[in-house]
Design an enzyme around this catalytic site. Structure first.
Site, short mmCIF file in Angstrom:
data_model
loop_
_atom_site.label_atom_id
_atom_site.label_comp_id
_atom_site.label_asym_id
_atom_site.label_seq_id
_atom_site.Cartn_x
_atom_site.Cartn_y
_atom_site.Cartn_z
N SER A 172 0.85 -1.19 0.00
CA SER A 172 0.00 0.00 0.00
C SER A 172 0.88 1.24 0.00
CB SER A 172 -0.88 0.00 1.25
OG SER A 172 -1.54 1.24 1.43
N TYR A 185 -2.23 -0.88 10.44
CA TYR A 185 -2.19 -1.15 9.00
C TYR A 185 -0.91 -0.61 8.37
CZ TYR A 185 -3.76 -1.24 4.11
OH TYR A 185 -3.86 -1.47 2.77
#
Length: 300
Positions: A172, A185
């Site tokens: 990401s 995350y």
């Protein structure tokens, strides 16, 4: 002193290689064939994983689909078969190391050696540190990065023996910069990016240059995992756009894929700009999404 002098001697090569990269930028890269390759996709029951499986199916790869959701992977498999590809489904919890190893053994026995591994499965919790439960933090790391170790340990040896294969890490943009209320995350995706980079270097050190690596680092994607995301960098990405970039990157052996590509420029800026200016820049980028915040300032 010796190091500095030897580095200066490399400057002519820097100019040559920079020119070479510039020329290559304008020449379309030849795409490799993945027909007949055994491709394993984790998290294939929905979103990026499902669409990635479809793209490999169109190219007549043999699909091995993993997901914790049986209904989801069966739907993916049905569509892959309609596209003319073989598809095999396995219900696998990617937070369970022994489950991964057991399923990997079945894949090797029943189907064969995986030559393209797409580590896509992921989880996200949108909350501040205090609202994120301990089991959620553990699960984030188990699925988003530790599973990459277990799957790669299971399938990489065959790729290395053949000096042929591809390991894909779906990370990401949050693996390159911190985002408030995505602490677990971001941390796991930083680890996933580090996994990709270190694995790439290790394969080179072991002279296994036929085993390629690719890391995908997109901005917010419209998959429903994060509610109401927005940023001034541009609209929320559609999964199809991201998968098109991913497939092009895999087929041309691209190591790092940023979607949108401007993120790569921002990662460079973050390393060289003054902190106060960076703080202003991040305010302008204005990342927003729905999150649970448990921390309360005293007096409020």
């Amino acid at each position: 002193m010796k190091f500095h002098l030897s580095t200066l001697l490399l400057l002519p090569l820097l100019l040559v290689f920079s020119l070479e990269s510039l020329i290559k930028f304008f020449i379309p890269k030849k795409k490799k064939s993945v027909t007949g390759e055994i491709v394993l996709v984790t998290g294939a029951g929905h979103g990026i994983g499902r669409l990635t499986a479809f793209e490999f199916a169109k190219r007549k790869s043999k699909l091995v689909l993993w997901d914790i959701n049986k209904h989801g992977i069966e739907e993916t498999a049905t569509e892959c078969r309609k596209l003319g590809a073989q598809a095999h489904t396995f219900v696998v919890d990617c937070s369970n190391r022994e489950g991964i190893y057991s399923s990997a053994k079945k894949v090797k026995t029943e189907i064969g050696d995986v030559s393209i591994l797409v580590n896509n499965a992921g989880v996200v919790y949108t909350s501040d540190l205090f609202a994120t439960q301990d089991p959620q933090i553990e699960k984030t790391f188990e699925v988003n990065v530790l599973a990459h170790f277990w799957t790669t340990k299971a399938f990489l040896p065959a790729m290395m023996r053949n000096n042929h294969g591809h390991v894909v890490t779906v990370a990401s943009a949050a693996g390159h910069t911190g985002v408030p209320f995505l602490l677990a995350y971001c941390s796991s995706k930083f680890a996933a990016v580090g996994f990709h980079r270190a694995l790439t270097e290790e394969l080179a050190a072991l002279k296994r240059t036929g085993v390629k690596t690719t890391c995908l680092c997109p901005n917010f994607i419209n998959t429903g995992f994060i509610k109401n995301p927005s940023t001034n960098l541009g609209p929320t990405l559609e999964p199809e756009e991201v998968v098109n970039k991913l497939m092009n990157g895999i087929l041309t052996d691209q190591k790092m894929i940023f979607v949108p590509s401007t993120i790569s420029f921002l990662t460079v800026l973050e390393r060289i700009l003054p902190e106060r200016f960076l703080a202003l820049l991040k305010q302008r980028i204005n990342v927003k999404f729905d999150a649970v915040v448990d921390y309360k300032v005293k007096g409020h």
